[in-house]
Design an enzyme around this catalytic site. Structure first.
Site, short mmCIF file in Angstrom:
data_model
loop_
_atom_site.label_atom_id
_atom_site.label_comp_id
_atom_site.label_asym_id
_atom_site.label_seq_id
_atom_site.Cartn_x
_atom_site.Cartn_y
_atom_site.Cartn_z
N HIS A 1 0.83 -1.23 0.00
CA HIS A 1 0.00 0.00 0.00
C HIS A 1 0.86 1.27 0.00
CE1 HIS A 1 -3.93 -2.02 0.91
NE2 HIS A 1 -3.13 -2.93 1.40
N ASN B 1 -10.38 -2.92 2.60
CA ASN B 1 -10.07 -2.87 1.16
C ASN B 1 -11.35 -2.60 0.38
OD1 ASN B 1 -7.30 -3.35 1.16
ND2 ASN B 1 -7.50 -5.56 0.95
N TYR C 1 0.95 -4.36 11.93
CA TYR C 1 0.88 -2.92 11.63
C TYR C 1 1.66 -2.10 12.65
CZ TYR C 1 -2.52 -4.12 8.06
OH TYR C 1 -3.11 -4.65 6.94
C1 HEM Z 1 -1.03 -1.87 4.92
C2 HEM Z 1 0.34 -6.17 6.66
C3 HEM Z 1 -3.89 -8.08 5.32
C4 HEM Z 1 -5.52 -3.62 4.34
C5 HEM Z 1 -0.28 -2.88 5.44
C6 HEM Z 1 1.07 -2.76 5.90
C7 HEM Z 1 1.46 -3.96 6.39
C8 HEM Z 1 0.36 -4.86 6.24
C9 HEM Z 1 2.80 -4.33 7.01
C10 HEM Z 1 1.90 -1.47 5.82
C11 HEM Z 1 1.44 -0.52 6.91
C12 HEM Z 1 2.25 0.74 6.99
O1 HEM Z 1 3.43 0.74 6.65
O2 HEM Z 1 1.66 1.75 7.44
C13 HEM Z 1 -0.71 -7.06 6.47
C14 HEM Z 1 -0.70 -8.45 6.90
C15 HEM Z 1 -1.88 -8.99 6.51
C16 HEM Z 1 -2.63 -7.93 5.84
C17 HEM Z 1 0.45 -9.12 7.64
C18 HEM Z 1 -2.41 -10.39 6.68
C19 HEM Z 1 -1.90 -11.25 7.53
C20 HEM Z 1 -4.72 -7.05 4.96
C21 HEM Z 1 -6.13 -7.17 4.69
C22 HEM Z 1 -6.59 -5.91 4.42
C23 HEM Z 1 -5.46 -4.99 4.52
C24 HEM Z 1 -6.91 -8.47 4.72
C25 HEM Z 1 -7.97 -5.45 4.10
C26 HEM Z 1 -9.06 -6.06 4.50
C27 HEM Z 1 -4.44 -2.78 4.41
C28 HEM Z 1 -4.51 -1.36 4.12
C29 HEM Z 1 -3.22 -0.85 4.28
C30 HEM Z 1 -2.38 -1.97 4.67
C31 HEM Z 1 -5.75 -0.56 3.71
C32 HEM Z 1 -2.78 0.59 4.05
C33 HEM Z 1 -3.07 1.46 5.25
C34 HEM Z 1 -2.67 2.89 4.95
O3 HEM Z 1 -3.35 3.53 4.14
O4 HEM Z 1 -1.67 3.35 5.51
N1 HEM Z 1 -0.70 -4.19 5.65
N2 HEM Z 1 -1.88 -6.78 5.84
N3 HEM Z 1 -4.35 -5.72 4.84
N4 HEM Z 1 -3.15 -3.11 4.73
FE1 HEM Z 1 -2.54 -4.92 5.29
#
Ligand code: HEM
Ligand code: NDP
Length: 505
Positions: free
Chosen positions: A56, A129, A339
């Site tokens: 992202h 999402n 996160y």
């Molecule tokens: C961002 C991990 C599943 C939605 C991120 C980030 C990580 C991460 C490390 C970066 C955050 C940052 O640097 O600020 C994971 C892991 C998951 C997973 C380990 C599953 C085990 C999901 C799922 C969704 C999702 C299922 C949605 C339903 C998002 C969104 C962001 C994000 C929207 C961006 C947030 C922003 O705008 O700063 N995720 N994620 N993720 N993830 Fe996940």
């Protein structure tokens, strides 16, 4: 320079006399170490970049508010949802997933939909999402999955073999793959898409009664998508089109909004439902659990500075307020760790002090102290331990979450719910999509999957076939594969199929 302009200073407020000529030993001599202004300016520039989000990375954000439009107090005691008409300040960020910070907004990818609610019980982060489901349902698979969506370690190129090899070896991905390769995989803008929690969360009311819930932020701008051809063109002509669209719409006063609809299921019913409610690859069909309208999200304020507000925004599914809790969904449980962990890496241990992340309506009252960039008084002279008898903040039992029973042996379990993984992808193809949606889906798939090796194409087509015979047959025909061979592979178990399509065969 005009005398009326504010004086330029160093980072320490010292007036700068000349910002055009470095200090040298004579007219043509070398630069002097004593030019503290030059050294400070270069050293700061050298450190301008922080790590981009590992996923992202490319996104756009805006501020606004959430307003409650229905009484939901019998489901949740969350204070920000406690009264019709109540407004809470928010900051939202939308994003693509796989690309780098400079990648194109029109890429085929899920879109992130993250909203920070500054509530009087602290910050509540909704991190969803634009798709109601996900590719995998066990967090152990997440880093591998993401590697396949990014670049090949040798060539540093996007790699269709990696992409489809993993997905075809991960049959539970079929539902999300079907959504991603429909035109919803390329939303026209961030304003024209929905936002889903995807996971099941838990709400509980003041009496401690618990409910399973799913969030659906439905766009009031109406769904609008790009065709593959339109997306391809935009990637070249205006790679930042969605970022621009959001900023310009708000600047024009066309404030985008979303209606929050909730699916709410009584606790006991959820444990016995026909689909596993803790499996993020499944939705709850609306006919089973009709969504109810709860509120409105409105974005009406552009960020003043992109880095300060959008790049440094840190959303975490672990930020839940009393009345809202996580469910036993394994993916969600792992996100509680990931996160906060990545924010500490990306922004530092005191990232909660960055204004966009600060709990604006409920100041931090904790015993966490010090660390890099602790920029406030760090708790002042108050006690730095609990329990204490010097008037420090105390835990309140009213913030405790009602528990739930857990039993059984510890171990590593595959999902064993009886409903298979192909039903909902098939329903989407057969019952929800229009003829045009199906034609575009098949075209989008043929265009992308056509770049992978034939044995991988066959394995993936077998999954489409298992979702729906016509679906699998059409993609196979589009790729020039023999539909009979695909049907044969579809009849096999996943293990047999993997053997039949292994490398070298
Ligand atoms: C961002 C991990 C599943 C939605 C991120 C980030 C990580 C991460 C490390 C970066 C955050 C940052 O640097 O600020 C994971 C892991 C998951 C997973 C380990 C599953 C085990 C999901 C799922 C969704 C999702 C299922 C949605 C339903 C998002 C969104 C962001 C994000 C929207 C961006 C947030 C922003 O705008 O700063 N995720 N994620 N993720 N993830 Fe996940
Ligand atoms: P419904 O007919 O009640 O709802 C269909 C849903 O599908 C609507 O929410 C609609 O969203 C959405 N939709 C329409 N076109 C697409 C598309 N191309 N890609 C993804 N979603 C689309 O059906 P059911 O609730 O019985 O679900 C049937 C199938 O619809 C599911 O298997 C799932 O694939 C999909 N779906 C279901 C959702 C749910 O929560 N039940 C949510 C989203 C998709 P919109 O109203 O915004 O047009």
């Amino acid at each position: 320079m005009a005398k009326k302009m504010k004086p330029l200073t160093t980072a320490f407020g010292i007036p700068v006399g000349d910002d055009q000529n470095s200090m040298t030993a004579g007219n043509r001599g070398p630069v002097l170490m004593q030019d503290a202004h030059l050294l400070e300016k270069l050293a700061h520039f050298d450190r301008e970049r922080i790590p981009e989000r590992v996923v992202h990375a490319k996104g756009a954000g805006a501020g606004g508010y959430f307003e409650v439009t229905a009484d939901v107090t019998r489901y949740t005691k969350a204070k920000f949802l406690s009264k019709v008409g109540k407004r809470t300040e928010v900051f939202a960020r939308f994003s693509t997933v796989g690309g780098e910070k400079g990648s194109a907004d029109a890429e085929r990818d899920p879109r992130g939909f993250a909203v920070k609610f500054y509530t009087e019980d602290g910050n509540y982060d909704f991190v969803g999402n634009n798709t109601p489901v996900f590719f995998i349902r066990d967090p152990l698979k997440f880093p591998d999955f993401i590697h396949t969506q990014k670049r090949n370690p040798a060539t540093n190129l996007k790699d269709p073999d990696m992409f489809w090899d993993f997905l075809s070896l991960t049959p539970e991905s079929i539902h999300q793959v079907t959504i991603l390769f429909s035109d919803r995989g390329t939303p026209a803008t961030y304003r024209h898409m929905n936002g889903y929690s995807s996971h099941t969360y838990k709400w509980y009311n003041a009496k401690g009664e618990q409910f399973w819930v799913k969030y659906h932020f439905k766009t009031d701008q109406k769904i609008k998508n790009l065709t593959r051809q339109e997306a391809e063109k935009l990637k070249g002509s205006d790679p930042d089109h969605a970022t621009r669209d959001l900023f310009e719409a708000i600047a024009r006063g066309e404030n985008p909004s979303w209606t929050l609809e909730m699916q709410i299921m009584p606790y006991e019913q959820g444990l016995d439902y026909r689909f596993d409610i803790f499996d993020i690859t499944k939705v709850w069909p609306h006919a089973d659990v009709p969504p109810i309208t709860v509120g409105k999200l409105v974005l009406n304020r552009n960020p003043v500075n992109y880095f300060a507000e959008v790049e440094q925004a840190a959303f975490g599914p672990s930020n839940m307020v009393p009345g809202i809790a996580i469910s036993p969904d394994k993916m969600l449980q792992a996100r509680v760790f990931s996160y906060h962990d990545t924010h500490i890496h990306r922004l530092g241990p005191n990232y909660h002090l960055i204004p966009v992340n600060q709990p604006k309506a409920a100041p931090e009252m904790s015993y966490q102290r010090d660390g890099f960039m602790r920029t406030d008084d760090g708790g002042g002279s108050g006690p730095n331990y609990w329990p204490n008898s010097f008037g420090g903040p105390a835990p309140h039992a009213s913030a405790k979450e009602p528990g739930f029973p857990v039993h059984d042996h510890a171990g590593r379990f595959a999902y064993t719910h009886p409903n298979d993984d192909f039903v909902q992808a098939g329903d989407l193809y057969r019952k929800v999509m229009s003829k045009k949606d199906r034609d575009n889906l098949v075209g989008n798939l043929v265009d992308h999957l056509g770049n992978a090796q034939k044995r991988i194409q066959l394995r993936q087509c077998a999954l489409f076939y298992k979702a729906d015979k016509e679906y699998g047959t059409r993609v196979a025909q589009g790729l020039g594969l023999d539909p009979a061979e695909v049907a044969k592979l579809a009849a096999m178990s996943q293990e047999e199929r993997e053997t039949a399509t292994a490398a070298g065969r």
